[in-house]
Enzyme design. Structure first.
Site, PDB file in Angstrom:
ATOM      1  N   ARG A  56       0.851  -1.210   0.000  1.00  0.00           N
ATOM      2  CA  ARG A  56       0.000   0.000   0.000  1.00  0.00           C
ATOM      3  C   ARG A  56       0.879   1.250   0.000  1.00  0.00           C
ATOM      4  O   ARG A  56       0.539   2.268  -0.587  1.00  0.00           O
ATOM      5  CB  ARG A  56      -0.971  -0.005   1.189  1.00  0.00           C
TER       6      ARG A  56
ATOM      7  N   TYR B 220     -14.886  16.100 -17.255  1.00  0.00           N
ATOM      8  CA  TYR B 220     -15.309  14.696 -17.274  1.00  0.00           C
ATOM      9  C   TYR B 220     -16.477  14.494 -16.296  1.00  0.00           C
ATOM     10  O   TYR B 220     -16.427  14.979 -15.158  1.00  0.00           O
ATOM     11  CB  TYR B 220     -14.094  13.848 -16.858  1.00  0.00           C
TER      12      TYR B 220
ATOM     13  N   ASP C  94      -6.031  18.350 -15.638  1.00  0.00           N
ATOM     14  CA  ASP C  94      -6.359  16.995 -16.091  1.00  0.00           C
ATOM     15  C   ASP C  94      -6.003  16.945 -17.574  1.00  0.00           C
ATOM     16  O   ASP C  94      -6.677  17.526 -18.417  1.00  0.00           O
ATOM     17  CB  ASP C  94      -7.845  16.719 -15.869  1.00  0.00           C
TER      18      ASP C  94
ATOM     19  N   LYS D 135      -6.834   5.582 -20.252  1.00  0.00           N
ATOM     20  CA  LYS D 135      -7.065   6.043 -21.621  1.00  0.00           C
ATOM     21  C   LYS D 135      -5.797   5.893 -22.460  1.00  0.00           C
ATOM     22  O   LYS D 135      -5.244   4.808 -22.534  1.00  0.00           O
ATOM     23  CB  LYS D 135      -7.587   7.484 -21.574  1.00  0.00           C
TER      24      LYS D 135
END
Ligand code: PLP
Length: 380
Positions: free
Chosen positions: A46, A98, A170, A195
């Site tokens: 983690r 988005y 972004d 993407k």
């Protein structure tokens, strides 16, 4: 080193023990210590993992950043950035972001005392006018999803610096091949690696890149604390896809330009948004700040919703699918798919009409994509 070489080689060295060209997948939760207080740089996945670290270093090199952090999704990257803020802080955000980002802001984070104002960031005056005493973050998407609106990053940087705002971009639609926001003064560049960066519809992932050590330390701390980590296998798959990014982006952009020109000249298409068309309102700024116009197009049919549905139900090569940025051409209806949760009134106010069709142009042969759209448009 030139960008193409960085994309292929950046952090990759043959495996020390075997000489394997492809780095192994470190599919482990924990690491044995040599003695109390002495580890080999890793203690629990983690917190960090060699497969993830390799991808983080690779992405940082490509983006021209000092630091990278890879997340389990683009959304968990956005969420972690928002955790840099505190109750009462105000965020100015591009109005055509988005759908998942505005959903997170409007339906989750408002309950934690954060305030959001959406502005048309293509107009720097609107951004300036939205600044309040408690504004802490300027959050920009360029080009936006799905209207492909372009924001001038030099102008945004000026506003952010003048007003002491954290400035995040972004950059999912642009990729570091075409735009590197940190070079324009952004504090944070963020990607949904789902993407273009991974590029083959094979994973869900996110990344943030920064030159600011304080931001990096905080992001690592937040990530370690909440556990929004990308799995070793996903990091490995992302890395495999990433190494052809420059070749794919060139072809995405070349194909998108041809498809956008085809659509613009088609009698049944009333409007095409693609920053590579000289008729597009974002063309001049996009040409100045981007090295290519990427692979996303949206268009509107004169026949409105029924015509849009006809096209989407009659394509044969294009996939009717949510998501974007992969090798296959994908077609989406934002009003019922990606942006269904944006209230109708707000959608329409933003110019996100019900007849709008979004196309993620893939890297098939451009003539096949055009032929497919052409036959689907026939009965529209
Ligand atoms: C997909 C996307 C996101 C969210 O990323 P996930 O990996 O799906 O969580 C954020 N911003 C943009 C521009 C996107 O396209």
């Amino acid at each position: 080193m030139k960008l193409d070489t960085k994309i292929v080689r950046a952090s990759s060295k043959p495996d020390k023990t075997t000489g394997a060209v492809v780095p192994p997948i470190y599919q482990t939760a924990t690491y044995v210590l040599e003695e109390v207080g002495k580890d080999k740089g890793f203690d629990y996945t983690r917190a960090s993992n060699p497969s993830r670290q390799l991808l983080e270093e690779h992405l940082a090199a490509i983006e021209g950043a000092k630091y990278g952090v890879c997340f389990s999704s683009g959304m968990s990257a956005v969420d972690s950035i928002m955790k840099l803020l505190k109750v009462g802080d105000h965020v100015i955000c591009s109005d055509d972001v988005y759908g998942g980002v505005s959903r997170h802001f409007n339906q989750v984070l408002v309950h934690y005392g954060l305030e959001f104002t959406y502005v048309n960031s293509s107009n720097p005056e609107s951004v300036k006018n939205a600044i309040k005493d408690n504004t802490k973050l300027l959050w920009i998407e360029t080009p936006t999803n799905p209207l492909l609106k372009i924001t001038d990053l030099n102008a945004m940087n000026q506003i952010a610096k003048d007003n002491n705002l954290l400035f995040g971009v972004d950059s999912t639609f642009s990729t570091p091949v075409f735009l590197r926001p940190l070079e324009f003064g952004a504090d944070i560049a963020m990607h949904s690696t789902t993407k273009y960066l991974s590029g083959h519809n094979q994973i869900i992932g996110g990344a943030i890149l920064t030159n600011n050590q304080e931001i990096f330390d905080k992001m690592k701390f937040i990530q370690k604390t909440i556990g929004a980590v990308s799995s070793p296998f996903d990091c490995y798959l992302t890395m495999l896809g990433l190494r052809t990014l420059h070749l794919r982006m060139e072809r995405h952009a070349e194909n998108a330009q041809a498809v956008a020109e085809f659509l613009e000249s088609h009698p049944k298409v009333s409007r095409v948004a693609y920053p590579g068309l000289p008729s597009d309102p974002g063309y001049d700024i996009a040409k100045q700040q981007m090295l290519g116009f990427s692979g996303m197009i949206s268009f509107e049919l004169s026949g409105g919703i029924p015509a849009g549905k006809h096209v989407m139900n009659n394509v044969k090569l294009c996939f009717l699918a949510e998501s974007l940025g992969a090798v296959e051409t994908m077609i989406t209806h934002p009003a019922t798919m990606t942006h269904a949760e944006v209230p109708e009134q707000e959608r329409h106010a933003r110019g996100l009409t019900d007849g709008l069709v979004r196309l993620s142009v893939g890297i098939e042969h451009k003539q096949d994509i055009i032929n497919d759209l052409s036959q689907a448009l026939e009965g529209a």
